[in-house]
Design a protein around this motif. Structure first.
Motif, PDB file in Angstrom:
ATOM      1  N   GLU A  10     -43.987 -28.637  47.150  1.00  0.00           N
ATOM      2  CA  GLU A  10     -42.606 -27.642  46.670  1.00  0.00           C
ATOM      3  C   GLU A  10     -41.408 -28.314  47.530  1.00  0.00           C
ATOM      4  O   GLU A  10     -41.453 -29.279  48.308  1.00  0.00           O
ATOM      5  CB  GLU A  10     -42.963 -26.489  47.466  1.00  0.00           C
ATOM      6  CG  GLU A  10     -42.999 -26.227  48.760  1.00  0.00           C
ATOM      7  CD  GLU A  10     -43.389 -24.765  49.254  1.00  0.00           C
ATOM      8  OE1 GLU A  10     -42.795 -24.416  50.220  1.00  0.00           O
ATOM      9  OE2 GLU A  10     -43.998 -24.221  48.666  1.00  0.00           O
TER      10      GLU A  10
ATOM     11  N   LEU B  29     -33.497 -27.352  47.498  1.00  0.00           N
ATOM     12  CA  LEU B  29     -33.099 -27.195  46.103  1.00  0.00           C
ATOM     13  C   LEU B  29     -31.706 -26.998  45.860  1.00  0.00           C
ATOM     14  O   LEU B  29     -30.914 -27.467  45.166  1.00  0.00           O
ATOM     15  CB  LEU B  29     -34.091 -26.431  45.257  1.00  0.00           C
ATOM     16  CG  LEU B  29     -33.923 -26.283  43.907  1.00  0.00           C
ATOM     17  CD1 LEU B  29     -33.990 -27.604  43.175  1.00  0.00           C
ATOM     18  CD2 LEU B  29     -34.936 -25.264  43.173  1.00  0.00           C
TER      19      LEU B  29
ATOM     20  N   LEU C 270     -28.703 -28.967  44.095  1.00  0.00           N
ATOM     21  CA  LEU C 270     -28.021 -28.523  42.911  1.00  0.00           C
ATOM     22  C   LEU C 270     -26.514 -28.485  42.884  1.00  0.00           C
ATOM     23  O   LEU C 270     -25.690 -28.662  42.134  1.00  0.00           O
ATOM     24  CB  LEU C 270     -28.301 -27.180  42.560  1.00  0.00           C
ATOM     25  CG  LEU C 270     -29.984 -27.055  41.985  1.00  0.00           C
ATOM     26  CD1 LEU C 270     -30.419 -25.861  41.800  1.00  0.00           C
ATOM     27  CD2 LEU C 270     -29.972 -27.653  40.374  1.00  0.00           C
TER      28      LEU C 270
ATOM     29  N   PHE D  14     -27.969 -26.164  34.262  1.00  0.00           N
ATOM     30  CA  PHE D  14     -29.009 -26.550  34.685  1.00  0.00           C
ATOM     31  C   PHE D  14     -29.914 -25.184  34.746  1.00  0.00           C
ATOM     32  O   PHE D  14     -29.836 -23.989  34.899  1.00  0.00           O
ATOM     33  CB  PHE D  14     -29.006 -26.561  36.385  1.00  0.00           C
ATOM     34  CG  PHE D  14     -27.919 -27.570  36.708  1.00  0.00           C
ATOM     35  CD1 PHE D  14     -28.188 -29.229  36.594  1.00  0.00           C
ATOM     36  CD2 PHE D  14     -26.755 -27.373  37.189  1.00  0.00           C
ATOM     37  CE1 PHE D  14     -27.291 -29.968  36.777  1.00  0.00           C
ATOM     38  CE2 PHE D  14     -25.737 -28.229  37.385  1.00  0.00           C
ATOM     39  CZ  PHE D  14     -25.977 -29.572  37.412  1.00  0.00           C
TER      40      PHE D  14
ATOM     41  N   ARG E  16     -33.668 -24.002  35.735  1.00  0.00           N
ATOM     42  CA  ARG E  16     -34.794 -24.250  36.429  1.00  0.00           C
ATOM     43  C   ARG E  16     -36.328 -23.577  36.046  1.00  0.00           C
ATOM     44  O   ARG E  16     -36.279 -22.365  35.446  1.00  0.00           O
ATOM     45  CB  ARG E  16     -34.839 -23.587  37.965  1.00  0.00           C
ATOM     46  CG  ARG E  16     -35.827 -23.974  38.808  1.00  0.00           C
ATOM     47  CD  ARG E  16     -35.792 -23.015  40.129  1.00  0.00           C
ATOM     48  NE  ARG E  16     -36.726 -23.267  41.069  1.00  0.00           N
ATOM     49  CZ  ARG E  16     -37.100 -22.473  41.919  1.00  0.00           C
ATOM     50  NH1 ARG E  16     -36.477 -21.331  42.219  1.00  0.00           N
ATOM     51  NH2 ARG E  16     -38.274 -22.904  42.464  1.00  0.00           N
TER      52      ARG E  16
ATOM     53  N   THR F 194     -39.730 -22.326  35.973  1.00  0.00           N
ATOM     54  CA  THR F 194     -40.615 -21.614  36.787  1.00  0.00           C
ATOM     55  C   THR F 194     -42.017 -21.115  36.386  1.00  0.00           C
ATOM     56  O   THR F 194     -43.018 -21.004  36.833  1.00  0.00           O
ATOM     57  CB  THR F 194     -40.121 -20.895  37.841  1.00  0.00           C
ATOM     58  OG1 THR F 194     -39.567 -19.603  36.894  1.00  0.00           O
ATOM     59  CG2 THR F 194     -38.956 -21.345  38.668  1.00  0.00           C
TER      60      THR F 194
ATOM     61  N   ARG G 118     -43.592 -24.858  31.308  1.00  0.00           N
ATOM     62  CA  ARG G 118     -43.663 -26.152  31.624  1.00  0.00           C
ATOM     63  C   ARG G 118     -44.727 -26.902  30.808  1.00  0.00           C
ATOM     64  O   ARG G 118     -44.417 -27.947  30.331  1.00  0.00           O
ATOM     65  CB  ARG G 118     -44.121 -26.122  33.235  1.00  0.00           C
ATOM     66  CG  ARG G 118     -44.159 -27.609  33.939  1.00  0.00           C
ATOM     67  CD  ARG G 118     -45.064 -27.561  35.092  1.00  0.00           C
ATOM     68  NE  ARG G 118     -44.244 -27.441  36.321  1.00  0.00           N
ATOM     69  CZ  ARG G 118     -43.741 -28.235  37.291  1.00  0.00           C
ATOM     70  NH1 ARG G 118     -44.369 -29.212  37.318  1.00  0.00           N
ATOM     71  NH2 ARG G 118     -43.015 -27.896  37.946  1.00  0.00           N
TER      72      ARG G 118
ATOM     73  N   GLU H 164     -40.727 -29.356  40.978  1.00  0.00           N
ATOM     74  CA  GLU H 164     -39.794 -28.539  40.351  1.00  0.00           C
ATOM     75  C   GLU H 164     -39.543 -29.404  39.086  1.00  0.00           C
ATOM     76  O   GLU H 164     -39.540 -30.524  39.007  1.00  0.00           O
ATOM     77  CB  GLU H 164     -38.681 -28.708  41.275  1.00  0.00           C
ATOM     78  CG  GLU H 164     -38.737 -27.682  42.476  1.00  0.00           C
ATOM     79  CD  GLU H 164     -38.523 -26.154  42.124  1.00  0.00           C
ATOM     80  OE1 GLU H 164     -38.033 -25.715  40.872  1.00  0.00           O
ATOM     81  OE2 GLU H 164     -38.938 -25.404  42.852  1.00  0.00           O
TER      82      GLU H 164
ATOM     83  N   LEU I 141     -36.444 -29.005  36.142  1.00  0.00           N
ATOM     84  CA  LEU I 141     -35.356 -28.876  35.898  1.00  0.00           C
ATOM     85  C   LEU I 141     -35.008 -29.383  34.394  1.00  0.00           C
ATOM     86  O   LEU I 141     -35.291 -30.426  34.138  1.00  0.00           O
ATOM     87  CB  LEU I 141     -34.101 -29.165  36.712  1.00  0.00           C
ATOM     88  CG  LEU I 141     -34.070 -28.934  38.091  1.00  0.00           C
ATOM     89  CD1 LEU I 141     -33.437 -29.554  38.992  1.00  0.00           C
ATOM     90  CD2 LEU I 141     -34.105 -27.474  38.305  1.00  0.00           C
TER      91      LEU I 141
ATOM     92  N   CYS J  28     -38.151 -34.125  36.788  1.00  0.00           N
ATOM     93  CA  CYS J  28     -39.075 -33.920  37.611  1.00  0.00           C
ATOM     94  C   CYS J  28     -38.760 -34.312  39.098  1.00  0.00           C
ATOM     95  O   CYS J  28     -38.172 -35.410  39.280  1.00  0.00           O
ATOM     96  CB  CYS J  28     -40.124 -35.021  37.140  1.00  0.00           C
ATOM     97  SG  CYS J  28     -40.756 -34.826  35.445  1.00  0.00           S
TER      98      CYS J  28
END
Ligand SMILES: Cc1cc2nc3c(=O)[nH]c(=O)nc-3n(C[C@H](O)[C@H](O)[C@H](O)COP(=O)(O)O)c2cc1C
Length: 214
Positions: A31, A37, A41, A58, A60, A62, A67, A105, A107, A179
């Protein structure tokens, strides 16, 4: 040396981040801590932008289902790219071109909608909005390297399909799937060079004086 220069150690750290930044496609799960994070950003958001338009947005990701849907879009485009490459198809298919399934993560970076309202610096070069977004991504990339995290820019996708998936407004244009996360090791050189896909050219071949001679 200018009185405004950083200390030797600070300068070395900046050049080290630049030299050791790599486009990563192998990730080790794990993580990214929330405060890290947030710093990354903020680093991206500190980028220069044409007319200070800050055209980056942006998102994110989750939700695992989202995904997976993004991974499917990339796979679709990977197949199309392979077909378009003709005789290099098989060689391309052996390359790892994204780490969406393994990165901590994910994005998406998108150009905002309504960009036509920004003329300063873009009247003859409208693509300066994209250049600005690229500056933000590079800031994130360098900051991530300094934090010990890998990042990979994936551009193998249909921007219209990704915009729709994310509920983006008309006129917005996703340009990067990032990524991000812990890695086992950073590649010692661009992976495409290590894999023999292409050879990077040295600076002196790309630099000339007064007249184009590259
Ligand atoms: C705008 C942009 C888009 C890219 N898209 C992809 C991509 O879709 N898949 C991929 O594997 N690498 C992608 N890359 C990474 C490049 O292949 C990589 O930057 C280049 O080979 C040099 O390696 P380095 O970044 O480790 O120095 C992209 C890089 C940039 C700047």
């Amino acid at each position: 040396m200018s009185g405004h220069a950083f200390s030797p150690e600070e300068r070395a750290a900046v050049y080290r981040a630049i030299a050791e930044r790599r486009d990563m496609r192998h990730f080790a799960g794990g993580e990214v801590p929330a405060d890290t994070l947030a710093r990354l950003l903020e680093a991206a958001h500190a980028a220069p932008s044409v007319g200070l338009m800050q055209p980056w947005r942006f998102i994110r990701i989750t939700r695992p289902d989202l995904r997976a849907a993004i991974a499917a879009l990339v796979e679709q485009e990977r197949q199309r790219t392979a077909e378009a490459l003709g005789e290099r198809r098989d060689e391309f298919m052996r390359l790892k071109v994204e780490g969406i399934g393994q990165c901590a993560e994910l994005l998406v970076v998108s150009l905002m909608d309504g960009r036509e309202g920004h003329l300063f610096g873009r009247r003859t070069l409208p693509e300066m909005d994209l250049a600005s977004v690229a500056c933000a991504v590079q800031n994130l990339w360098l900051a991530a390297r300094a934090e010990g995290l890998g990042m990979g820019w994936v551009s193998l996708f249909d921007p219209g399909a990704l915009a729709e998936l994310l509920g983006a407004p008309s006129g917005a244009r996703p340009v990067a799937i990032l990524c991000l996360g812990p890695v086992e090791a950073f590649y010692p050189a661009p992976m495409l060079a290590l894999e023999g896909w292409t050879e990077p050219r040295p600076l002196d071949e790309l630099l000339s004086e007064n007249q184009w001679n590259c």
